[in-house]
Motif scaffolding. Structure first.
Motif, short mmCIF file in Angstrom:
data_model
loop_
_atom_site.label_atom_id
_atom_site.label_comp_id
_atom_site.label_asym_id
_atom_site.label_seq_id
_atom_site.Cartn_x
_atom_site.Cartn_y
_atom_site.Cartn_z
N ASN A 66 -27.33 -55.82 -92.87
CA ASN A 66 -25.68 -56.09 -92.61
C ASN A 66 -25.10 -55.20 -91.38
N THR A 119 -27.49 -51.54 -91.58
CA THR A 119 -28.13 -51.44 -92.77
C THR A 119 -29.32 -52.34 -93.14
N CYS A 120 -30.03 -51.80 -94.45
CA CYS A 120 -31.10 -52.59 -94.65
C CYS A 120 -30.97 -52.57 -96.41
N ASP A 121 -30.75 -53.94 -96.77
CA ASP A 121 -30.60 -54.15 -98.14
C ASP A 121 -31.90 -54.37 -98.85
N ASN A 123 -32.96 -54.93 -101.75
CA ASN A 123 -33.05 -56.12 -102.85
C ASN A 123 -33.05 -57.30 -101.97
N ARG A 124 -32.62 -57.60 -100.86
CA ARG A 124 -32.77 -58.83 -100.20
C ARG A 124 -33.84 -59.66 -100.35
N HIS A 181 -28.98 -49.19 -103.12
CA HIS A 181 -30.10 -50.17 -102.73
C HIS A 181 -30.23 -50.40 -101.19
N VAL A 182 -28.92 -50.06 -100.67
CA VAL A 182 -28.61 -50.36 -99.10
C VAL A 182 -29.03 -49.07 -98.38
#
Length: 229
Positions: A66, A119-121, A123-124, A181-182
């Protein structure tokens, strides 16, 4: 009615001029700290940079990134304060080079018109992502690919980018209201620049030097030098 998916397209090298432009962007990319101008980035240009980031490869096509744009002066000030606290701690870890460290400008949070956190999710894509089953960190690697895409596109557009990495993670997360989670992968400063260093700034300032490529190449196993053709 069955709709066929697009198939492979012909592959081949770019033209010489196009190849030269790609390698030039790679060679002349710089981490910008103190050369930002205050004038705003054109919205169409910023959109192209974000699209370049979004065009990055990702494990299992999970697209875990994101893009948080930060322009609010109060929030930028809070983030600058968080950097300053962490930077004071970091300076103590280089007692033999503290003077040089303190002379380096390591961020452009307040000077750059746009700050961007990529950012990195985690849970994606759900619990099981193709290609990530045996290395959970591949979503983080994918996000770094997005960062590099944006950085090279920005160089081509004449936009400077500086990566600010000196933060306590809890302070950065709190300032950006990130859910658990991000993960904040890259905090970037973006803006127009008038000039750039001809070589990496840390090399120009005497902090370090780029290693020769031949010293870093092995063949077949760690530490095994390539055979001379």
């Amino acid at each position: 009615m069955t709709v066929s998916a697009p198939g492979p397209a012909p592959a081949g090298p770019f033209s010489q001029a196009e190849r030269d432009a790609v390698y030039r962007a790679i060679r002349l990319r710089r981490d910008v700290r103190g050369q930002f101008r205050p004038d705003p980035i054109n919205p169409d240009t910023l959109r192209r940079l974000l699209q370049a980031a979004h065009d990055a490869p990702s494990v299992g096509l999970s697209q875990p990134w994101n893009f948080i744009l930060i322009r609010d002066p109060a929030r930028k000030r809070r983030l600058h304060d968080a950097f300053s606290a962490a930077n004071a701690e970091a300076a103590e870890r280089f007692p033999d080079r503290k003077g040089l460290y303190s002379s380096l400008k390591l961020e452009g949070i307040l000077e750059s018109p746009v700050n961007l956190c990529i950012t990195c999710d985690r849970n994606r894509g759900g619990a099981h992502v193709l290609g990530r089953t045996h290395d959970p960190a591949t979503d983080l690697y994918s996000t770094v690919c997005a960062v590099q895409n944006l950085w090279l596109a920005a160089r081509a557009e004449g936009i400077g980018v500086g990566w600010v990495s000196i933060f306590r993670q809890d302070a950065l997360r709190a300032a950006l209201d990130l859910p658990p989670h991000v993960v904040p992968v890259a905090y970037l400063c973006l803006g127009h620049v008038t000039e750039l260093y001809e070589e990496p700034e840390l090399q120009a300032r005497g902090w370090g030097r780029r290693a020769p490529l031949d010293d870093l190449i092995f063949e077949d196993a760690w530490g095994r030098a390539p055979e001379t053709p």
